[in-house]
Motif scaffolding. Structure first.
Motif, PDB file in Angstrom:
ATOM      1  N   GLU A  89      11.288  11.657 -21.702  1.00 22.20           N
ATOM      2  CA  GLU A  89      11.845  10.777 -22.731  1.00 22.20           C
ATOM      3  C   GLU A  89      12.145   9.428 -22.095  1.00 22.20           C
ATOM      4  OE1 GLU A  89      14.863  12.359 -25.474  1.00 22.20           O
ATOM      5  OE2 GLU A  89      14.852  14.169 -24.226  1.00 22.20           O
ATOM      6  N   PHE A 118      18.766   0.028 -28.157  1.00 22.18           N
ATOM      7  CA  PHE A 118      19.021   0.529 -29.501  1.00 22.18           C
ATOM      8  C   PHE A 118      18.805  -0.562 -30.549  1.00 22.18           C
ATOM      9  CE2 PHE A 118      21.963   3.922 -27.581  1.00 22.18           C
ATOM     10  CZ  PHE A 118      20.952   4.867 -27.572  1.00 22.18           C
ATOM     11  N   LYS A 124      16.370   5.844 -31.177  1.00 21.22           N
ATOM     12  CA  LYS A 124      17.372   6.740 -31.756  1.00 21.22           C
ATOM     13  C   LYS A 124      18.164   7.463 -30.668  1.00 21.22           C
ATOM     14  CE  LYS A 124      15.949   5.798 -35.871  1.00 21.22           C
ATOM     15  NZ  LYS A 124      16.384   4.479 -36.244  1.00 21.22           N
ATOM     16  N   THR A 125      17.615   7.497 -29.446  1.00 26.41           N
ATOM     17  CA  THR A 125      18.281   8.171 -28.343  1.00 26.41           C
ATOM     18  C   THR A 125      17.714   7.659 -27.027  1.00 26.41           C
ATOM     19  OG1 THR A 125      18.908  10.340 -27.459  1.00 26.41           O
ATOM     20  CG2 THR A 125      16.661  10.120 -28.280  1.00 26.41           C
ATOM     21  N   ASP A 149      23.202  17.198 -21.947  1.00 33.11           N
ATOM     22  CA  ASP A 149      22.241  17.854 -22.847  1.00 33.11           C
ATOM     23  C   ASP A 149      21.551  18.956 -22.051  1.00 33.11           C
ATOM     24  OD1 ASP A 149      20.153  18.666 -24.474  1.00 33.11           O
ATOM     25  OD2 ASP A 149      19.616  16.641 -25.103  1.00 33.11           O
ATOM     26  N   ARG A 163      22.632  12.456 -22.543  1.00 34.70           N
ATOM     27  CA  ARG A 163      21.992  11.832 -23.700  1.00 34.70           C
ATOM     28  C   ARG A 163      22.941  10.834 -24.352  1.00 34.70           C
ATOM     29  NH1 ARG A 163      17.580  12.779 -26.203  1.00 34.70           N
ATOM     30  NH2 ARG A 163      17.290  14.821 -25.192  1.00 34.70           N
ATOM     31  N   TYR A 164      22.342   9.708 -24.773  1.00 36.26           N
ATOM     32  CA  TYR A 164      23.079   8.651 -25.486  1.00 36.26           C
ATOM     33  C   TYR A 164      22.508   8.561 -26.889  1.00 36.26           C
ATOM     34  CZ  TYR A 164      23.404   7.367 -20.554  1.00 36.26           C
ATOM     35  OH  TYR A 164      23.572   7.394 -19.208  1.00 36.26           O
ATOM     36  N   PRO A 165      23.273   8.911 -27.897  1.00 32.91           N
ATOM     37  CA  PRO A 165      22.768   8.721 -29.254  1.00 32.91           C
ATOM     38  C   PRO A 165      22.915   7.264 -29.681  1.00 32.91           C
ATOM     39  CG  PRO A 165      24.945   9.731 -29.298  1.00 32.91           C
ATOM     40  CD  PRO A 165      24.565   9.574 -27.850  1.00 32.91           C
ATOM     41  N   ALA A 166      22.008   6.826 -30.526  1.00 33.69           N
ATOM     42  CA  ALA A 166      22.109   5.470 -31.070  1.00 33.69           C
ATOM     43  C   ALA A 166      23.370   5.358 -31.913  1.00 33.69           C
ATOM     44  CB  ALA A 166      20.884   5.140 -31.910  1.00 33.69           C
TER      45      ALA A 166
END
Length: 170
Positions: A89, A118, A124-125, A149, A163-166
């Motif tokens: 990713e 972002f 999105k991530t 994660d 993990r970094y979410p938007a």
């Protein structure tokens, strides 16, 4: 290199890499400090990595930026968004040169690049991959809002993923 942005924070300038950045980059990659990135690496391997950091910009629309202290112009490290065949990713990563840890530079640079990715790329991530012994970088990731994660694919067996979410749309 007009494809490569320059980002500014309160204390830092994140700017495109230039050839004169390579000696210090190569020295870091040859040192024991590179163990968390799969190193140490010889000069040939370091050059390939340095060139890849730049080549990602026209290939993917993101890549690496050098971290300069705005008040002095001193380069203290690098932050980047990696992808390609080596990364499952898009990965937010950073490193600092010796003596520049503990001043918040990695967190400040990581936040600026994460937010740019972002807002500009519409991601999105993002993830960060860590050697399990790299506790200082995992602490930076947590400060950036990264969450462990356990189910994410990893580039190297044993890696830990944050993990970094938007952020939600305004």
């Amino acid at each position: 290199m007009s494809l490569i942005p320059t980002l500014r924070t309160e204390r830092l300038v994140l700017r495109p890499p230039v050839v004169s950045d390579f000696p210090e980059y190569a020295a870091l990659m040859a040192s024991e400090r590179a163990v968390f990135m799969g190193g140490p690496f010889d000069e040939r391997a370091a050059w390939g990595m340095f060139a890849s950091d730049i080549a990602m910009w026209p290939l993917y629309g993101h890549g690496a930026l050098m971290i300069d202290v705005a008040s002095t112009g001193q380069c203290v490290g690098q932050a980047g968004i990696n992808h390609g065949p080596l990364f499952p990713e898009k990965e937010l990563g950073w490193f600092l040169y010796d003596g520049h840890e503990g001043q918040g530079f990695a967190t400040e640079a990581g936040k600026a690049l994460r937010d740019w990715a972002f807002s500009t790329l519409g991601l999105k991530t993002l993830v960060s991959y860590f050697d399990p012994r790299n506790l200082p970088s995992m602490a930076v990731s947590a400060r950036l809002g990264g969450m462990r994660d356990h189910g994410a694919a990893v580039p190297d067996e044993g890696d830990i993923v944050y993990r970094y979410p938007a952020p939600p749309p305004p």
